[in-house]
Design a protein around this motif. Structure first.
Motif, mmCIF file in Angstrom:
data_model
loop_
_atom_site.group_PDB
_atom_site.id
_atom_site.type_symbol
_atom_site.label_atom_id
_atom_site.label_comp_id
_atom_site.label_asym_id
_atom_site.label_seq_id
_atom_site.Cartn_x
_atom_site.Cartn_y
_atom_site.Cartn_z
ATOM 1 N N PHE A 253 0.786 -1.234 0.000
ATOM 2 C CA PHE A 253 0.000 0.000 0.000
ATOM 3 C C PHE A 253 0.821 1.289 0.000
ATOM 4 N N TYR A 254 2.140 1.196 0.170
ATOM 5 C CA TYR A 254 2.936 2.433 0.198
ATOM 6 C C TYR A 254 4.246 2.214 -0.527
ATOM 7 N N PHE A 255 4.631 3.239 -1.319
ATOM 8 C CA PHE A 255 5.793 3.121 -2.201
ATOM 9 C C PHE A 255 6.636 4.388 -2.127
ATOM 10 N N LEU A 296 7.402 0.171 -0.008
ATOM 11 C CA LEU A 296 7.811 0.601 1.329
ATOM 12 C C LEU A 296 7.094 -0.182 2.426
ATOM 13 N N PHE A 297 5.767 -0.309 2.316
ATOM 14 C CA PHE A 297 4.992 -0.994 3.356
ATOM 15 C C PHE A 297 4.019 -1.996 2.730
ATOM 16 N N LEU A 298 3.897 -3.146 3.384
ATOM 17 C CA LEU A 298 2.834 -4.118 3.128
ATOM 18 C C LEU A 298 1.935 -4.129 4.363
ATOM 19 N N ALA A 299 0.669 -4.497 4.168
ATOM 20 C CA ALA A 299 -0.244 -4.523 5.311
ATOM 21 C C ALA A 299 -1.242 -5.674 5.174
ATOM 22 N N ASN A 300 -1.615 -6.241 6.303
ATOM 23 C CA ASN A 300 -2.675 -7.248 6.336
ATOM 24 C C ASN A 300 -3.350 -7.225 7.700
ATOM 25 N N MET A 301 -4.582 -7.717 7.746
ATOM 26 C CA MET A 301 -5.336 -7.772 8.989
ATOM 27 C C MET A 301 -4.895 -8.983 9.807
#
Length: 435
Positions: A253-255, A296-301
């Protein structure tokens, strides 16, 4: 077109910064005002005449029950702002706001935190569930690009998801489409892409939740759409317009990107304007190159002791790797097999078909024909969607196809005119099959 305007804005920033650096003024508020005015001029030059757009500085968002936001440095709004008494401050309603920009002369972790908290107030100040139609189009296209699924399933809003992460991305993108764009612009600070990435990682690390202490407001939704520090950009992959894909159950979600900050600024703002005012996307110019981005960032619940929360993973990348030249790829439409081409043409002309009936298009009686595996390439290419009862339909707004002798069959969404421009570049100006 977009590159030419971006170059003009870059030149403006350079000239204005040189002028401001000569001002020997120790008063911090005055220095802040100077950089806010510079940013306001940049935003003023980034949009088109005739849309009733205005830029206000040092003003507030007032929600429907009369509660004011924190002071926002710069806002791009539709319509006129209302002056507050005899002050030079203004107030605007949430539905007027297209973009909110927080301005910092020098970016560091403290100033990043200050800008983040101000922009978070954009989310806090109002309800974003009553939104105009254009936001639904933006939401649908964003979810399609990221998750390869439609927001509608069996003519109702989707309730079936692969996992909790996909479900939260679904709801989050609805809010992303409805909320104003949130941007941080700083003119000094971190000198390298690696340094800015590390600075943001340190800020996030300082605000991690634990079972004993939950810190709210640090989900991917609240992250600014764009952070610009000197020549470096941090960009949200919410498909508005930059796409962060799902990777093994995590959302990228972020680059970061080491160059072209004004191009990123224009693309984020212009994308919103094209949906809000139904402007043709050919304002972006030829648009036949795709810049690479550094994740830059990966995300998961995750579920920790019964508490659901976002887990954010930092993608550590060496300074040496980041200093390598960003790969630029030529945009191409989707190359199709003849059967894929036939299905796309059927959907263009008929509208939809159940996946159990697809082989009838080809006259197939082969029991070994598996529609799911046949459709996978088209789904992953964002050309089609398949709902939970197997109904197949186009995912595009304006699907076009072409057979090029010696090259094969191609298809793409031509909403932006990109496919038509690609065809002109490839081979004169051939006419698409379905026009």
């Amino acid at each position: 077109m977009i590159n030419n305007i971006a170059e003009l804005l870059e030149a403006l920033v350079k000239a204005e910064r040189e002028m401001l650096s000569k001002e020997d003024i120790p008063h911090r508020v005055t220095i802040g005002d100077m950089y806010e005015e510079l940013t306001a001029e940049i935003i003023q030059r980034s949009f088109f005449d005739g849309l009733n757009l205005n830029v206000v500085t040092g003003s507030f968002i007032e929600n429907p029950v009369g509660v004011y936001s924190k002071e926002m440095d710069v806002m791009l709004i539709e319509g006129e702002a209302k002056r507050i008494g005899r002050t030079r401050r203004y107030k605007v309603s949430p539905d007027q706001v297209i973009a909110v920009i927080q301005v910092k002369k020098t970016l560091n972790k403290q100033q990043l935190s200050s800008a983040y908290e101000n922009l978070k107030d954009v989310y806090d100040i109002s309800e974003w569930d009553q939104c105009p139609t254009y936001t639904q189009h933006l939401w649908r296209n964003s979810f399609l690009q990221i998750c390869n699924k439609d927001i509608v399933d069996r003519q109702k809003l989707r309730t079936d998801f692969a996992d909790k992460t996909e479900e939260q991305v679904f709801h989050m993108l609805a809010l992303e489409a409805a909320m104003p764009i949130r941007i941080v612009i700083s003119y000094e600070g971190y000198k390298t892409e690696h340094g800015l990435r590390q600075g943001v990682y340190d800020f996030v690390s300082d605000n991690l939740s634990t079972v004993d202490e939950m810190k709210h407001g640090y989900s991917p939704l609240i992250f600014p759409n764009l952070i610009i520090n000197e020549g470096i950009s941090l960009i949200k992959g919410n498909a508005q317009p930059y796409v962060g894909p799902m990777i093994d159950g995590q959302w990228a979600f972020y680059f970061s990107h080491p160059k072209k900050p004004m191009v990123h600024l224009l693309e984020v703002i212009w994308t919103r304007l094209t949906y809000r005012f139904n402007i043709t996307s050919d304002i972006f110019g030829e648009d036949l190159e795709i810049d690479g981005l550094n994740t830059l960032f990966l995300a998961n619940m995750v579920n920790v002791d019964g508490i659901q929360a976002w887990n954010i993973e930092y993608v550590s990348t060496s300074k040496e790797r980041l200093e390598q030249e960003i790969v630029i790829k030529d945009w191409e439409p989707v190359k199709l097999s003849f059967q894929e081409y036939a299905l796309i043409m059927y959907l263009i002309n008929i509208g939809s078909i159940n996946n159990r009936e697809i082989k009838s298009i080809f006259g197939k009686d082969d029991e070994n024909f598996v529609s799911d595996s046949f459709l996978k390439h088209l789904v992953n290419s964002h050309l089609i969607v398949v709902d939970t009862i197997g109904q197949v339909s186009l995912a595009t707004t304006e699907c076009k196809t072409m057979h090029i002798e010696g090259n094969g069959f191609f298809a793409a969404d031509d909403r932006s005119g990109r496919f038509s421009r690609w065809l002109e570049k490839m081979k004169g100006t051939p006419k698409p099959d379905n026009t």
